[in-house]
Design a protein around this motif. Sequence first.
Motif, mmCIF file in Angstrom:
data_model
loop_
_atom_site.group_PDB
_atom_site.id
_atom_site.type_symbol
_atom_site.label_atom_id
_atom_site.label_comp_id
_atom_site.label_asym_id
_atom_site.label_seq_id
_atom_site.Cartn_x
_atom_site.Cartn_y
_atom_site.Cartn_z
ATOM 1 N N ILE A 50 0.326 16.825 5.810
ATOM 2 C CA ILE A 50 1.276 17.469 4.531
ATOM 3 C C ILE A 50 0.584 18.572 4.088
ATOM 4 O O ILE A 50 1.294 19.757 3.804
ATOM 5 C CB ILE A 50 1.102 16.373 3.498
ATOM 6 C CG1 ILE A 50 1.988 15.125 3.942
ATOM 7 C CG2 ILE A 50 1.926 16.844 2.140
ATOM 8 C CD1 ILE A 50 3.373 15.415 4.117
ATOM 9 N N CYS A 65 9.012 10.448 4.290
ATOM 10 C CA CYS A 65 8.218 9.984 5.285
ATOM 11 C C CYS A 65 8.047 8.449 4.796
ATOM 12 O O CYS A 65 8.073 7.602 5.648
ATOM 13 C CB CYS A 65 6.927 10.553 5.189
ATOM 14 S SG CYS A 65 7.029 12.173 6.256
ATOM 15 N N LEU A 72 6.940 13.726 1.512
ATOM 16 C CA LEU A 72 6.244 12.581 1.624
ATOM 17 C C LEU A 72 7.061 11.280 0.930
ATOM 18 O O LEU A 72 6.989 9.907 1.695
ATOM 19 C CB LEU A 72 5.284 12.534 0.510
ATOM 20 C CG LEU A 72 3.898 11.596 0.876
ATOM 21 C CD1 LEU A 72 3.394 11.442 2.327
ATOM 22 C CD2 LEU A 72 2.687 11.893 0.032
ATOM 23 N N ILE A 89 -3.984 11.229 4.480
ATOM 24 C CA ILE A 89 -2.465 11.390 4.760
ATOM 25 C C ILE A 89 -2.519 12.641 5.311
ATOM 26 O O ILE A 89 -2.768 13.751 4.790
ATOM 27 C CB ILE A 89 -1.857 11.419 3.424
ATOM 28 C CG1 ILE A 89 -1.765 10.060 2.814
ATOM 29 C CG2 ILE A 89 -0.444 11.701 3.699
ATOM 30 C CD1 ILE A 89 -1.038 10.009 1.546
ATOM 31 N N GLY A 136 2.168 14.101 -2.533
ATOM 32 C CA GLY A 136 2.706 15.311 -1.762
ATOM 33 C C GLY A 136 2.347 16.513 -2.426
ATOM 34 O O GLY A 136 2.057 17.636 -1.973
ATOM 35 N N THR A 154 3.727 10.539 8.997
ATOM 36 C CA THR A 154 3.460 12.180 8.475
ATOM 37 C C THR A 154 2.943 12.890 9.556
ATOM 38 O O THR A 154 3.428 14.054 9.836
ATOM 39 C CB THR A 154 2.507 12.232 7.332
ATOM 40 O OG1 THR A 154 1.240 11.696 7.696
ATOM 41 C CG2 THR A 154 2.897 11.619 5.962
ATOM 42 N N SER A 155 2.064 12.478 10.607
ATOM 43 C CA SER A 155 1.710 13.027 11.671
ATOM 44 C C SER A 155 2.843 13.442 12.654
ATOM 45 O O SER A 155 2.828 14.280 13.405
ATOM 46 C CB SER A 155 0.659 12.204 12.236
ATOM 47 O OG SER A 155 -0.571 12.091 11.593
ATOM 48 N N GLY A 195 4.827 16.063 10.915
ATOM 49 C CA GLY A 195 4.137 17.305 10.514
ATOM 50 C C GLY A 195 3.341 17.940 11.739
ATOM 51 O O GLY A 195 3.635 19.178 12.102
ATOM 52 N N ASN A 203 0.207 7.429 7.364
ATOM 53 C CA ASN A 203 -0.465 8.662 7.941
ATOM 54 C C ASN A 203 0.243 8.755 9.570
ATOM 55 O O ASN A 203 0.386 9.917 9.879
ATOM 56 C CB ASN A 203 -1.837 8.223 8.288
ATOM 57 C CG ASN A 203 -2.758 9.127 8.506
ATOM 58 O OD1 ASN A 203 -2.385 10.450 8.525
ATOM 59 N ND2 ASN A 203 -3.964 9.016 8.783
#
Length: 343
Positions: A268, A303, A300, A265, A70, A322-323, A326, A319
């Motif tokens: 972020i 997440c 992170l 990742i 992160g 986070t998508s 984000g 991934n």
Amino acid sequence: MKETRSILLLSVALILLVLSFLLNISLGSVSITSGEILNGIFTGEWAKASREQIILNYRLPKALVAILAGIGLSISGLQMQTFFRNPLAGPFVLGISSGAGLGVAILMLAGSAFGLVAFGGAINPWAIAIAGTVGASLVLITVSLVAWKVRDSMTLLIVGLMFGSAVSAVISVLSYFSGAEDLKLFTIWSMGSLGGLVWDQVWVLILVIILGVIPVIASVKSYNGMLLGESYAKSMGINPDRLRWLMILSTGLLAGCITAFCGPIAFIGIAVPHVARMIWRTSDHRVLFPATAILGAILLLLCDVVAQMPGSAQTLPINAVTSLVGAPIVISLVLRKNFSKEF
């Protein structure tokens, strides 16, 4: 007054980071209270031997990796957004992470794709990390050579994106000709994972993150000068070429090593710097760099809590989580009327 507010917010963020860390190592397929964890870590006395193994050999390294990743991705994103004056720039735009992916793809897929016996068989986690690091380093060297020839920052940005596209094309070719089992392994790696690292790998990651942050600390004032463009920065005595080299070095170390160890990742690096600007309401990088690092680590960690699916033995790809977090942030930024005013 403004400095007091910034310090207060940083203090709150640090408290949230500690709470997020404790939450992360407490939840999972087996819930363990924070009190029991802290007692076990500081006294060495655990209620069950199995819980000691879970915390010390799995959850604690994974939480530390989440914090490191992160910090590294967020700082990389902030550097690139400031230097290129592009709100959607992130740690992947120079193709460095794609290079890490290419190194891993060659290791995992070349054996079945082209019958290279040397690449076949079981793959050691260290081999994956080394392959990713070599791939990222090669792209970093190539980008550095381009940066030496090209003085324009936007041209460098475009060239970096083209590198990423070219590398993705090579990976697609390898994927097309590879066997099903190898392709599955690479697909799982490409989804990202914070777990699976042993303590030796965590220490290597810590060392690389420290090395990657050193150029940032040395260039904080230069990034403040770049907010109004290269011409203004030069009038203030800032050397944009030197800053470009430091940015490439820092981003290469941070994003390249994180991708090598954890896989790609997403979001972020793009989203967190904007969140930091909105919360702290400043463009001063003396505040933004630590704020972005702390927020990146918190996001992170949280997440990863979601990805662990507490109470279940199943985990989601980091991934994907986070998508999902984000993407709405970036979309909301695009829709904001004052989007361009941040730069």
